[in-house]
Design a protein around this motif. Structure first.
Motif, PDB file in Angstrom:
ATOM      1  N   ILE A 150       0.895  -1.158   0.154  1.00  0.00           N
ATOM      2  CA  ILE A 150      -0.102  -0.029  -0.287  1.00  0.00           C
ATOM      3  C   ILE A 150       1.210   1.367   0.029  1.00  0.00           C
ATOM      4  O   ILE A 150       0.107   2.218  -1.132  1.00  0.00           O
ATOM      5  CB  ILE A 150      -0.916  -0.281   1.560  1.00  0.00           C
ATOM      6  N   LEU A 167      -5.269   0.698  -7.411  1.00  0.00           N
ATOM      7  CA  LEU A 167      -5.134   0.013  -6.395  1.00  0.00           C
ATOM      8  C   LEU A 167      -5.877  -1.525  -7.261  1.00  0.00           C
ATOM      9  O   LEU A 167      -5.703  -2.221  -7.761  1.00  0.00           O
ATOM     10  CB  LEU A 167      -6.048  -0.305  -5.506  1.00  0.00           C
ATOM     11  N   SER A 208      -6.198  -6.309  -0.039  1.00  0.00           N
ATOM     12  CA  SER A 208      -5.762  -4.733   0.327  1.00  0.00           C
ATOM     13  C   SER A 208      -6.480  -3.582  -0.534  1.00  0.00           C
ATOM     14  O   SER A 208      -6.652  -1.860   0.129  1.00  0.00           O
ATOM     15  CB  SER A 208      -4.246  -4.609  -0.457  1.00  0.00           C
ATOM     16  N   TYR A 212      -8.434  -0.168   1.903  1.00  0.00           N
ATOM     17  CA  TYR A 212      -7.651   1.032   1.672  1.00  0.00           C
ATOM     18  C   TYR A 212      -8.997   1.882   1.439  1.00  0.00           C
ATOM     19  O   TYR A 212      -9.382   3.261   2.041  1.00  0.00           O
ATOM     20  CB  TYR A 212      -7.035   0.778   0.238  1.00  0.00           C
ATOM     21  N   TRP A 391      -3.839   0.591   7.052  1.00  0.00           N
ATOM     22  CA  TRP A 391      -3.028   0.812   5.074  1.00  0.00           C
ATOM     23  C   TRP A 391      -3.699   2.035   5.018  1.00  0.00           C
ATOM     24  O   TRP A 391      -4.526   2.470   4.958  1.00  0.00           O
ATOM     25  CB  TRP A 391      -3.220   0.094   4.194  1.00  0.00           C
TER      26      TRP A 391
END
Length: 391
Positions: A150, A167, A208, A212, A391
């Motif tokens: 991240i 992402l 992830s 996020y 993150w």
């Protein structure tokens, strides 16, 4: 043991049998009418007309012209007209039934008689192992690579909207890229090994992206505020609830997802597939619209654009891969389904069976209902866990 007929071969064999049955029924109707007439009332020309067609072949479709209807109202012409009409109707009914034959698979089918306790014990062990490895290798900030990943992406831009899109783009490239290489990969390393590779790379990237989004969903520019508007909360809640019934139609067989059973590329045709051929795309669009309306800022808009764009590509790529794998059978399914929900039903291409509701009264849909409600009530826990990762 099933015969080694390919799906297109089975469909063509069924078509041949249906056409043969239609020919036999039409010939039976005609021969019965001929035998019931007195010999002196038969028209020699009419007898010669029908005797030229062998009874072992399918009768041609007869078109009723206006000149035939305007001929003198004789008994012979009326009988001939009746024979032609019945033969034409019989053939058309057979063709209609053939067009509605299901060539795909029955989705959400779960039979307890086919379940093995040992398979579900393996599934539990594999799931526990995957979660443990995921936590150590990716989620835990002291041992995993999730936080460095991240941070590396975040260094590319100070904008949370751009990071969010990056992402999603990284996940989309890996996820859809491996899906496109599935046939080649399975030939090289086998179905189960490729499923492990696919899940082992896609799952950490998905975690992830979700973490996020949860941590940065209120960043960016606030575009509107509708949370206090009457009925918005209820609309958003209902939309999210419905979206989960579309999002996960191909994960009903959890044993295949965990590679306990040999993974397969399925051509689903029943259940929710009758409503839309790409339920995951529809579910993602509904989920994104609901969250965008509720949060109403630029980060959510960016996330929605990225997710919907990825699923649009996935719908195209999925059709391409199914066409390669299933050929004619997929073309049949494609013609009588639609991407836009209910479109094929409205225009008549999709004929719903009388007991269509039974295709939803199945254990996987009850499980999805329970998981969806559980996810809603677990939102505070998910948010707290995400905040703890920083993150």
């Amino acid at each position: 043991m099933y015969h080694s007929y390919s799906p297109p071969t089975i469909y063509l064999l069924g078509s041949f049998i249906s056409s043969t049955m239609a020919s036999s029924s039409s010939t039976l109707v005609l021969s019965t009418l001929f035998s019931s007439l007195p010999r002196q009332t038969q028209n020699p020309n009419t007898k010669h007309l029908f005797s030229s067609f062998p009874t072992s072949q399918k009768l041609p479709k007869v078109t009723l012209t206006r000149s035939a209807l305007l001929r003198p109202n004789t008994a012979s012409n009326q009988i001939l007209l009746l024979r032609r009409f019945r033969a034409y109707t019989t053939i058309r009914d057979a063709d209609k039934e053939e067009e509605q034959a299901v060539v795909g698979e029955d989705s959400a089918e779960f039979l307890l008689s086919k379940q093995k306790l040992s398979s579900w014990l393996y599934f539990t062990a594999i799931l526990g192992t995957v979660l443990f490895v995921l936590n150590v290798a990716w989620i835990d900030n002291s041992t995993g690579f999730g936080k460095p990943f991240i941070e590396a992406v975040s260094e590319l831009s100070d904008s949370p909207e751009v990071v969010m899109l990056l992402l999603i783009l990284i996940f989309a490239i890996v996820h859809s890229g491996l899906a496109s290489l599935r046939d080649t990969g399975e030939k090289l390393i086998g179905e189960r090994a490729f499923r492990v590779l696919f899940a082992g790379t896609s799952l950490p990237l998905a975690v992830s992206t979700v973490v996020y989004f949860i941590n940065h969903r209120y960043d960016g520019v606030q575009l509107w505020q509708l949370k206090d508007v009457f009925g918005v909360h209820e609309l958003v809640w209902l939309s999210n609830f419905v979206s989960f019934f579309f999002l996960y139609p191909s994960t009903f067989n959890l044993l295949e997802v965990a590679a306990v059973d040999k993974p397969k590329m399925h051509l689903w045709e029943t259940g929710i597939m009758r409503i839309t051929r790409h339920p995951q795309l529809v579910g993602q669009v509904v989920w994104c619209l609901a969250h965008t309306i509720w949060i109403g800022n630029s980060v959510t808009v960016a996330a929605s654009i990225g997710l919907i764009g990825h699923h649009l590509f996935g719908a195209w790529n999925g059709d391409r891969r199914l066409a390669i794998r299933y050929g004619e059978n997929f073309e049949v399914v494609k013609k009588r389904t639609s991407i836009l929900p209910f479109a094929a039903i409205i225009d008549g291409r999709q004929k719903l069976p009388k007991d269509y509701y039974k295709e939803f009264i199945r254990l996987p849909y009850f499980v999805i209902t329970a998981l969806t409600l559980g996810t809603y009530f677990a939102h505070p826990l998910m948010q707290a866990a995400s905040f703890g990762l920083h993150w």
